[in-house]
Design a protein around this motif. Structure first.
Motif, mmCIF file in Angstrom:
data_model
loop_
_atom_site.group_PDB
_atom_site.id
_atom_site.type_symbol
_atom_site.label_atom_id
_atom_site.label_comp_id
_atom_site.label_asym_id
_atom_site.label_seq_id
_atom_site.Cartn_x
_atom_site.Cartn_y
_atom_site.Cartn_z
ATOM 1 N N GLU A 46 34.044 29.392 44.291
ATOM 2 C CA GLU A 46 33.871 28.036 43.497
ATOM 3 C C GLU A 46 35.073 27.461 43.191
ATOM 4 O O GLU A 46 34.894 26.181 43.600
ATOM 5 C CB GLU A 46 33.414 28.228 42.098
ATOM 6 N N ALA A 47 36.140 27.950 43.329
ATOM 7 C CA ALA A 47 37.388 27.316 43.470
ATOM 8 C C ALA A 47 37.940 26.737 44.919
ATOM 9 O O ALA A 47 38.905 25.948 44.996
ATOM 10 C CB ALA A 47 38.496 27.924 42.872
ATOM 11 N N ALA A 48 37.115 27.173 45.779
ATOM 12 C CA ALA A 48 37.402 26.867 47.194
ATOM 13 C C ALA A 48 38.951 27.356 47.506
ATOM 14 O O ALA A 48 39.611 26.405 48.207
ATOM 15 C CB ALA A 48 37.185 25.404 47.297
ATOM 16 N N LEU A 49 39.135 28.361 47.310
ATOM 17 C CA LEU A 49 40.466 28.820 47.649
ATOM 18 C C LEU A 49 40.591 28.930 49.095
ATOM 19 O O LEU A 49 39.738 29.395 49.771
ATOM 20 C CB LEU A 49 40.966 30.214 47.220
ATOM 21 N N GLU A 50 41.873 28.767 49.770
ATOM 22 C CA GLU A 50 42.000 28.983 51.176
ATOM 23 C C GLU A 50 41.796 30.575 51.395
ATOM 24 O O GLU A 50 42.293 31.207 50.600
ATOM 25 C CB GLU A 50 43.329 28.125 51.757
ATOM 26 N N LYS A 51 41.517 30.812 52.645
ATOM 27 C CA LYS A 51 41.392 32.082 52.892
ATOM 28 C C LYS A 51 42.988 33.011 53.054
ATOM 29 O O LYS A 51 42.803 34.246 52.823
ATOM 30 C CB LYS A 51 40.895 32.250 54.613
ATOM 31 N N ASP A 52 43.772 32.050 53.201
ATOM 32 C CA ASP A 52 45.210 33.017 53.042
ATOM 33 C C ASP A 52 45.861 32.951 51.665
ATOM 34 O O ASP A 52 46.979 33.501 51.473
ATOM 35 C CB ASP A 52 45.863 32.504 54.273
ATOM 36 N N ASP A 53 45.215 32.451 50.731
ATOM 37 C CA ASP A 53 45.628 32.239 49.299
ATOM 38 C C ASP A 53 46.028 33.665 48.874
ATOM 39 O O ASP A 53 45.066 34.708 48.966
ATOM 40 C CB ASP A 53 44.713 31.582 48.482
ATOM 41 N N SER A 54 47.210 33.757 48.325
ATOM 42 C CA SER A 54 47.563 35.265 47.943
ATOM 43 C C SER A 54 46.451 35.957 46.961
ATOM 44 O O SER A 54 46.236 37.286 46.965
ATOM 45 C CB SER A 54 49.062 35.379 47.471
ATOM 46 N N ARG A 55 46.178 35.133 45.916
ATOM 47 C CA ARG A 55 45.180 35.573 45.073
ATOM 48 C C ARG A 55 44.017 36.249 45.741
ATOM 49 O O ARG A 55 43.417 37.201 45.472
ATOM 50 C CB ARG A 55 44.625 34.696 44.078
ATOM 51 N N LEU A 56 43.407 35.546 46.719
ATOM 52 C CA LEU A 56 42.222 36.026 47.252
ATOM 53 C C LEU A 56 42.476 37.123 48.157
ATOM 54 O O LEU A 56 41.716 38.052 48.447
ATOM 55 C CB LEU A 56 41.473 34.809 48.073
ATOM 56 N N VAL A 57 43.603 37.150 49.171
ATOM 57 C CA VAL A 57 43.784 38.142 49.726
ATOM 58 C C VAL A 57 44.110 39.638 48.787
ATOM 59 O O VAL A 57 43.679 40.704 49.229
ATOM 60 C CB VAL A 57 45.217 37.912 50.446
ATOM 61 N N LYS A 58 44.676 39.345 47.908
ATOM 62 C CA LYS A 58 44.854 40.642 46.931
ATOM 63 C C LYS A 58 43.373 41.250 46.699
ATOM 64 O O LYS A 58 43.308 42.572 46.361
ATOM 65 C CB LYS A 58 45.757 40.433 45.809
ATOM 66 N N LEU A 59 42.580 40.230 46.226
ATOM 67 C CA LEU A 59 41.435 40.688 45.495
ATOM 68 C C LEU A 59 40.533 41.250 46.843
ATOM 69 O O LEU A 59 39.822 42.307 46.559
ATOM 70 C CB LEU A 59 40.531 39.438 45.029
ATOM 71 N N TRP A 60 40.431 40.683 47.819
ATOM 72 C CA TRP A 60 39.816 41.269 49.422
ATOM 73 C C TRP A 60 40.612 42.672 49.357
ATOM 74 O O TRP A 60 39.628 43.460 49.765
ATOM 75 C CB TRP A 60 40.030 40.459 50.361
ATOM 76 N N GLN A 61 41.787 43.050 49.356
ATOM 77 C CA GLN A 61 42.342 44.428 49.550
ATOM 78 C C GLN A 61 41.753 45.149 48.555
ATOM 79 O O GLN A 61 41.594 46.498 48.774
ATOM 80 C CB GLN A 61 43.912 44.096 49.331
ATOM 81 N N LYS A 62 41.819 44.722 47.207
ATOM 82 C CA LYS A 62 41.176 45.567 46.042
ATOM 83 C C LYS A 62 39.848 46.112 46.510
ATOM 84 O O LYS A 62 39.354 47.315 46.209
ATOM 85 C CB LYS A 62 41.402 45.153 44.696
#
Length: 131
Positions: free
Chosen positions: A102-118
């Motif tokens: 919903e925040a429309a983060l970019e795919k390479d945003d570190s927060r999103l990347v870390k969550l995907w890794q988790k």
């Protein structure tokens, strides 16, 4: 913390509370960490509601607050992981992912990347209940 002067919704107060929650987590005071993160989340959701009313649902500030909500949800997932509660870890990871979407983060945003890794580690069985 200058709560009476600034108010609980002030970014500096929220930041201080996040730091307190992180310190509790680091000291393995998980109940205190959960409580502190949930207090922050409550304030952030209140701020989000106000932002949505002000912007009509499509403002830049609203997306920024939603990203903050996502990050707090992610931290709640990490505390539950530390506690060995896989179901709550998954629940908060899913909620964080929705908030980031919903925040429309970019795919390479570190927060999103870390969550995907988790979430990938969970799906591969690399995260297990500790208790």
């Amino acid at each position: 913390m200058k709560l009476p002067e600034l108010g609980e919704n002030h970014p500096s107060v929220i930041c201080s509370r996040m730091s307190i929650a992180a310190a509790h987590r680091k000291m393995q005071n998980f109940d205190d960490a959960l409580s502190a993160y949930l207090e922050v989340l409550s304030v952030q959701r209140s701020n989000l509601s106000q932002a949505q009313q002000a912007s009509g649902g499509n403002g830049r500030y609203e997306r920024s607050v939603m990203a903050d909500v996502g990050q707090t949800l992610h931290f709640l997932a990490l505390v539950h992981e530390d506690m060995g509660d896989l179901m709550q870890t998954i629940k908060y990871c899913n909620e964080a992912m929705q908030a980031y979407k919903e925040a429309a983060l970019e795919k390479d945003d570190s927060r999103l990347v870390k969550l995907w890794q988790k979430m990938d580690a969970i799906s591969r069985g690399k995260i297990r209940v500790n208790r």
